[in-house]
Design a protein around this motif. Sequence first.
Motif, PDB file in Angstrom:
ATOM      1  N   GLY A  53      38.500  44.031  21.055  1.00 19.87           N
ATOM      2  CA  GLY A  53      37.323  44.351  20.253  1.00 19.87           C
ATOM      3  C   GLY A  53      36.572  45.538  20.798  1.00 19.87           C
ATOM      4  O   GLY A  53      37.063  46.279  21.659  1.00 19.87           O
ATOM      5  N   TRP A  54      35.349  45.703  20.320  1.00 20.97           N
ATOM      6  CA  TRP A  54      34.539  46.833  20.748  1.00 20.97           C
ATOM      7  C   TRP A  54      33.060  46.475  20.639  1.00 20.97           C
ATOM      8  O   TRP A  54      32.685  45.444  20.079  1.00 20.97           O
ATOM      9  CB  TRP A  54      34.877  48.096  19.962  1.00 20.97           C
ATOM     10  CG  TRP A  54      35.125  47.938  18.495  1.00 20.97           C
ATOM     11  CD1 TRP A  54      36.243  47.399  17.904  1.00 20.97           C
ATOM     12  CD2 TRP A  54      34.268  48.324  17.426  1.00 20.97           C
ATOM     13  NE1 TRP A  54      36.127  47.432  16.545  1.00 20.97           N
ATOM     14  CE2 TRP A  54      34.934  48.005  16.211  1.00 20.97           C
ATOM     15  CE3 TRP A  54      33.033  48.938  17.354  1.00 20.97           C
ATOM     16  CZ2 TRP A  54      34.379  48.243  14.964  1.00 20.97           C
ATOM     17  CZ3 TRP A  54      32.471  49.201  16.107  1.00 20.97           C
ATOM     18  CH2 TRP A  54      33.128  48.848  14.933  1.00 20.97           C
ATOM     19  N   TYR A  55      32.218  47.327  21.221  1.00 25.25           N
ATOM     20  CA  TYR A  55      30.795  47.038  21.341  1.00 25.25           C
ATOM     21  C   TYR A  55      29.993  48.224  20.836  1.00 25.25           C
ATOM     22  O   TYR A  55      30.396  49.376  21.011  1.00 25.25           O
ATOM     23  CB  TYR A  55      30.436  46.739  22.801  1.00 25.25           C
ATOM     24  CG  TYR A  55      31.122  45.508  23.328  1.00 25.25           C
ATOM     25  CD1 TYR A  55      30.458  44.301  23.416  1.00 25.25           C
ATOM     26  CD2 TYR A  55      32.461  45.550  23.708  1.00 25.25           C
ATOM     27  CE1 TYR A  55      31.095  43.158  23.876  1.00 25.25           C
ATOM     28  CE2 TYR A  55      33.114  44.415  24.167  1.00 25.25           C
ATOM     29  CZ  TYR A  55      32.425  43.223  24.250  1.00 25.25           C
ATOM     30  OH  TYR A  55      33.058  42.106  24.696  1.00 25.25           O
ATOM     31  N   VAL A  56      28.842  47.919  20.221  1.00 24.10           N
ATOM     32  CA  VAL A  56      27.974  48.967  19.694  1.00 24.10           C
ATOM     33  C   VAL A  56      26.562  48.792  20.247  1.00 24.10           C
ATOM     34  O   VAL A  56      26.150  47.684  20.613  1.00 24.10           O
ATOM     35  CB  VAL A  56      27.937  48.964  18.152  1.00 24.10           C
ATOM     36  CG1 VAL A  56      29.296  49.316  17.583  1.00 24.10           C
ATOM     37  CG2 VAL A  56      27.448  47.624  17.607  1.00 24.10           C
ATOM     38  N   GLN A  57      25.872  49.904  20.294  1.00 19.37           N
ATOM     39  CA  GLN A  57      24.501  49.919  20.785  1.00 19.37           C
ATOM     40  C   GLN A  57      23.836  51.158  20.204  1.00 19.37           C
ATOM     41  O   GLN A  57      24.513  52.142  19.867  1.00 19.37           O
ATOM     42  CB  GLN A  57      24.495  49.969  22.317  1.00 19.37           C
ATOM     43  CG  GLN A  57      23.155  49.697  22.973  1.00 19.37           C
ATOM     44  CD  GLN A  57      23.285  49.629  24.506  1.00 19.37           C
ATOM     45  OE1 GLN A  57      24.349  49.293  25.024  1.00 19.37           O
ATOM     46  NE2 GLN A  57      22.213  49.962  25.202  1.00 19.37           N
ATOM     47  N   VAL A  60      32.047  43.376  18.561  1.00 19.01           N
ATOM     48  CA  VAL A  60      32.892  43.264  17.383  1.00 19.01           C
ATOM     49  C   VAL A  60      34.243  42.728  17.837  1.00 19.01           C
ATOM     50  O   VAL A  60      34.919  43.352  18.654  1.00 19.01           O
ATOM     51  CB  VAL A  60      33.065  44.622  16.681  1.00 19.01           C
ATOM     52  CG1 VAL A  60      33.970  44.484  15.469  1.00 19.01           C
ATOM     53  CG2 VAL A  60      31.712  45.211  16.290  1.00 19.01           C
ATOM     54  N   SER A  61      34.627  41.568  17.321  1.00 19.96           N
ATOM     55  CA  SER A  61      35.886  40.949  17.705  1.00 19.96           C
ATOM     56  C   SER A  61      36.932  41.227  16.633  1.00 19.96           C
ATOM     57  O   SER A  61      36.677  41.057  15.444  1.00 19.96           O
ATOM     58  CB  SER A  61      35.705  39.438  17.870  1.00 19.96           C
ATOM     59  OG  SER A  61      36.915  38.812  18.233  1.00 19.96           O
ATOM     60  N   THR A  62      38.122  41.660  17.055  1.00 21.36           N
ATOM     61  CA  THR A  62      39.168  41.991  16.103  1.00 21.36           C
ATOM     62  C   THR A  62      40.511  41.536  16.615  1.00 21.36           C
ATOM     63  O   THR A  62      40.785  41.599  17.820  1.00 21.36           O
ATOM     64  CB  THR A  62      39.199  43.506  15.820  1.00 21.36           C
ATOM     65  OG1 THR A  62      40.315  43.816  14.994  1.00 21.36           O
ATOM     66  CG2 THR A  62      39.285  44.304  17.110  1.00 21.36           C
ATOM     67  N   ALA A  63      41.351  41.076  15.709  1.00 19.77           N
ATOM     68  CA  ALA A  63      42.687  40.617  16.087  1.00 19.77           C
ATOM     69  C   ALA A  63      43.699  41.747  16.088  1.00 19.77           C
ATOM     70  O   ALA A  63      44.830  41.568  16.516  1.00 19.77           O
ATOM     71  CB  ALA A  63      43.141  39.520  15.128  1.00 19.77           C
ATOM     72  N   VAL A  64      43.302  42.917  15.618  1.00 16.89           N
ATOM     73  CA  VAL A  64      44.194  44.076  15.592  1.00 16.89           C
ATOM     74  C   VAL A  64      43.613  45.165  16.472  1.00 16.89           C
ATOM     75  O   VAL A  64      42.453  45.111  16.876  1.00 16.89           O
ATOM     76  CB  VAL A  64      44.388  44.595  14.154  1.00 16.89           C
ATOM     77  CG1 VAL A  64      45.040  43.536  13.296  1.00 16.89           C
ATOM     78  CG2 VAL A  64      43.050  45.022  13.553  1.00 16.89           C
ATOM     79  N   ALA A  65      44.402  46.160  16.769  1.00 16.93           N
ATOM     80  CA  ALA A  65      43.953  47.248  17.628  1.00 16.93           C
ATOM     81  C   ALA A  65      42.756  47.951  16.993  1.00 16.93           C
ATOM     82  O   ALA A  65      42.777  48.272  15.798  1.00 16.93           O
ATOM     83  CB  ALA A  65      45.075  48.242  17.851  1.00 16.93           C
ATOM     84  N   PRO A  66      41.699  48.183  17.758  1.00 11.61           N
ATOM     85  CA  PRO A  66      40.523  48.848  17.209  1.00 11.61           C
ATOM     86  C   PRO A  66      40.853  50.243  16.677  1.00 11.61           C
ATOM     87  O   PRO A  66      41.710  50.945  17.225  1.00 11.61           O
ATOM     88  CB  PRO A  66      39.580  48.937  18.417  1.00 11.61           C
ATOM     89  CG  PRO A  66      40.031  47.852  19.335  1.00 11.61           C
ATOM     90  CD  PRO A  66      41.514  47.771  19.149  1.00 11.61           C
TER      91      PRO A  66
END
Length: 498
Positions: free
Chosen positions: A152-156, A166-172
Amino acid sequence: MGRPSPLAVLVSLLAGCHQPATDGDVYTDDHGGDTQDAGVDPAGDGDLDAPDGVDPWADAPVDGPLDVPADVTVDGGSDVEADVLDDRDAAGDEVEDLDAATDEGEEEIRPECTSLDTIESVRAMLPASHGETADVDLTLCGVLVTYVSGQGWYVQSDPAGPGAGVSTAVAPTVDVGDLVDLDVTRVDNFRGNLRIVGFDVRWAQPGHLAEALALVQDLSAGIVPGATLEHELVRVRGATLPEITDPHGMIVGYGTAADVLLRVEDAGPLCAGAAFDVLAVVEQLDGVYFIHSYEASDLSNVDTWWCGVPPLAGDLVLNEFLADPPVLLGDANCDGVLEPLQDEFVELVNVSTNRISLARVSIWDEVATRRMRHLFESWRTLAPGEPIVVFGGGIPGSMPGSPSGCIMWPASVQVTWANQPLNALGLNNVGDTIEVWYDESGAWATELVHHTYGEEGESDQSWTLSPDLTGAWSLHSTADVAGASPWSPGTRIDGSPF
């Protein structure tokens, strides 16, 4: 009726002076018949019109007053009406776009994003219980991607936070430093941790890495991860790893902070005793906050000198042992308690030229049954020439002034006590075998020390190598010619340091 295209205007201006050619080129009079165009480019200038050396109206890259769509090499494709980066003439100046299609390589036009939703708005949607999800309809405009992992990835958007994951089952499909507009459609609760699990990236623009790094919170002085830092990008410089009890969950210290949990998915070069820097995110599970590193690249400036190397046979010497503490003056561990099983000890010394790791090193005894008596902690190391003393139990050194036989060792000496279930070294007074083993891949394959003694162990004093490290076995009082002392844990026979 719409406005005529720039190409039509240009052709009409030339119509009175030049006879139109039949090949569709802008330059229509080839001075002697249209023999040099229709796909021929003898001038090698990138244009497909005009004969060699005659090119008054062509558009790139020789003269190029304006772009036209027919045969330029600058644009790389068809253009958009708004002038953008790829539309330049031979001098490098931007020129007017003349088509309506999107230019390959040009920046994507950002759709309008006017939402007032914030990351706080998203975090307020946390479902009540673990495993619950909630459908939401929120849009985050212009948030920065601060951290990306395979999960996943993170935002700010602000240095003071908060952040969101942000959680994702596929490559971001985003990268650190992307500025994104994000539609959020679903969130869930994972052990108290809010995750964005339904989303759509409406627009993303790379190139904001410096802005993303400006959001980093520096914890190095001793700031401990907590609720105000959840999902934010943090940096720690000079973290130390005194021990590894779990290869993924480690306890680290930095600045004034101690016992901070660091979860590492890829420990890379870390080992007990390492010092390092880390750039990662703060997360929490069930109310426990920790720094979470997903990638080995999060770790930098790793100093493994204190980690040591695995010991080899001959690196450790059994220099002294006490199997039979006396009943009245036998407080060898200096805790004020006369307890023979706890006052027994073995003294090991590193005689190699390397700092060695004691991780997976153990002490055993064997009379009728061979038993592990002590397993060294994974973080322990020994410098060249350094001793370590293992007592049978008690709290060694807790009463250094004990009048019951305490001979205190220097404060710099490493001292510990037997930690296996029997909680003692179990040295038989009238004969036993002391073994030290290194566990190589779970096999206890390398024997480092092997010493067998007999009835001489029952002597109310220790046995020591005399001289230290290299001599033959001797009763301690005999070896200590000057003081006739009964033992000297952690020092040479005469009490001097190694």
